[in-house]
Motif scaffolding. Structure first.
Motif: not given
Length: 412
Positions: A142-143, A264-265, A269-272, A292-293
């Motif tokens: 989603x992000x 948003x980037x 990065x946080x979720x990935x 990669x995300x």
């Protein structure tokens, strides 16, 4: 088993329940939301076969097959959470089924619900259930999609800004290299038209370049000032004022989008970074956190979704398709694909040329066979998808020494 056809709309769902013999048990129009899902559960419980009474609730739920033309949203998530087997149908595939059942061109929500129920009853072996991706994997998807869409929006506004400048202020295009850079936006905000730009002092230009951390600021500032003060053709005053207002609005929008893309980037990065496969993806040459995300999000993280590398390549759109009839055989690029994933893989293939000697040698070998640049990148991306699949299956990081050994040994 019970088979459910669900023709969804924004505010309601037309559902139909059929049994193993195709007998229609019930048809209803249910509202979107919690109330609609609860009524669907009640309908299934009401028409459940008697023998289900002795089954475990989870086992009984597994006997319900749902066909619906989407694989996302809270409604689908609720059906999956209930334990039902949900098939997210491609609308194009459903349209082909509709033509097979009716040649008149007639269409209705009730008929579509019946069609979906019949597909999951008779032909579900040729369709895939909704993937069981983890919550972290879904958050990455989603992000990453939102981040990419925002970048595309920024590009559209930059092109609109460029179009406006070309019509009345072409000197700005010669003076500024990138229209979405902070120094360019700062100067255009101060001087959105040729007259204001000609009055810009050298100190203001230097200040904008310094704030943007540009190199060789004095020489660059002098060059910009010379371009902006040089004589040029002008539009009439009222027309120039109108264009200046457009430039001001576009500059404000791009400035906001720059800030939101950056914010948003960081979310991406946080979720990935929390995902269990993040280290595997970033170990592959050419894959940054953002790229990669995007690839992880589009592939998903359900370990059972792709039975082999061939299935993953087909979904990615990197594997070619063959059209053979009689003595005629043609191999073509696969254009029916996930376009977001295809774009990310093409970019990955290009970036990997700098970080992987094996990828660079493979690309050069393809080019030596007179294969075009884009086609060679597509074949390289196809190879990378196979390597990624192997790394994920074996839970190992990328190894340059072994990833390309089999290919070049076979070629030799």
């Amino acid at each position: 088993m019970l088979f459910v056809g669900d023709d969804w709309a924004e505010d309601h769902h037309d559902v139909e329940l059929v049994d193993d013999q195709g007998r229609i048990l019930v048809r209803r129009r249910l509202p979107e939301g919690l109330g609609g899902v609860s009524r669907l559960h009640a309908l299934l419980a009401e028409h459940a076969p008697q023998e289900w009474a002795d089954l475990d609730p989870a086992e009984a739920a597994g006997q319900v097959m749902v066909g619906i033309e989407t694989d996302r949203g809270p409604w689908v998530a609720a059906l999956v959470a209930a334990g039902y087997t949900v098939y997210g149908m491609n609308p194009m595939s459903v349209a082909r089924y509709r033509q097979r059942h009716s040649t008149s061109g007639a269409k209705s929500d009730t008929a579509d619900a019946h069609l979906l129920a019949e597909i999951v009853r008779l032909d579900r072996a040729h369709h895939r259930p909704v993937a069981g991706d983890s919550a972290t994997g879904e958050a990455v998807k989603v992000s990453a999609r939102a981040h990419q869409s925002m970048i595309w929006d920024r590009t559209r506004h930059v092109l609109r800004l460029r179009s406006a400048l070309r019509e009345f202020f072409p000197a700005a295009l010669a003076a500024f290299e990138d229209l979405d850079e902070p120094d360019t936006l700062a100067l255009l905000a101060q001087a959105p038209d040729p007259d204001a730009a000609a009055r810009l002092s050298r100190a203001k230009i230097v200040r904008a370049l310094t704030a943007a951390h540009r190199r060789d600021v004095p020489a660059r500032a002098e060059k910009i000032r010379q371009v902006l003060t040089a004589p040029e053709l002008r539009q009439p005053g009222p027309v120039q004022d109108a264009y200046a207002a457009i430039v001001t609005s576009q500059v404000a929008l791009i400035t906001v989008l720059n800030a939101q893309v950056e914010a948003l980037g960081q979310v991406v990065a946080k979720h990935f970074g929390r995902h269990r496969d993040a280290d595997i993806y970033t170990s592959l040459p050419g894959l940054s956190v953002t790229l990669g995300a995007r690839i992880l999000g589009e592939f998903g993280d359900d370990p059972h979704r792709y039975p082999d590398a061939k299935g993953r390549k087909a979904y990615a759109g990197t594997a070619p398709i063959t059209r053979a009839s009689g003595t005629r055989r043609v191999v073509l690029a696969r254009y029916a694909r996930n376009r977001r994933l295809g774009d990310a893989l093409q970019q990955w293939a290009f970036c990997s040329l700098r970080g992987s000697p094996g990828a660079r040698a493979y690309y050069k070998a393809l080019r030596a066979r007179k294969i075009g640049h884009q086609a060679a990148l597509r074949q390289l991306a196809n190879r990378w998808v196979g390597i990624l699949h192997g790394c994920l299956r074996q839970r190992t990081l990328y190894d340059e020494n072994t990833a390309w050994q089999h290919h070049f040994n076979t070629a030799a």
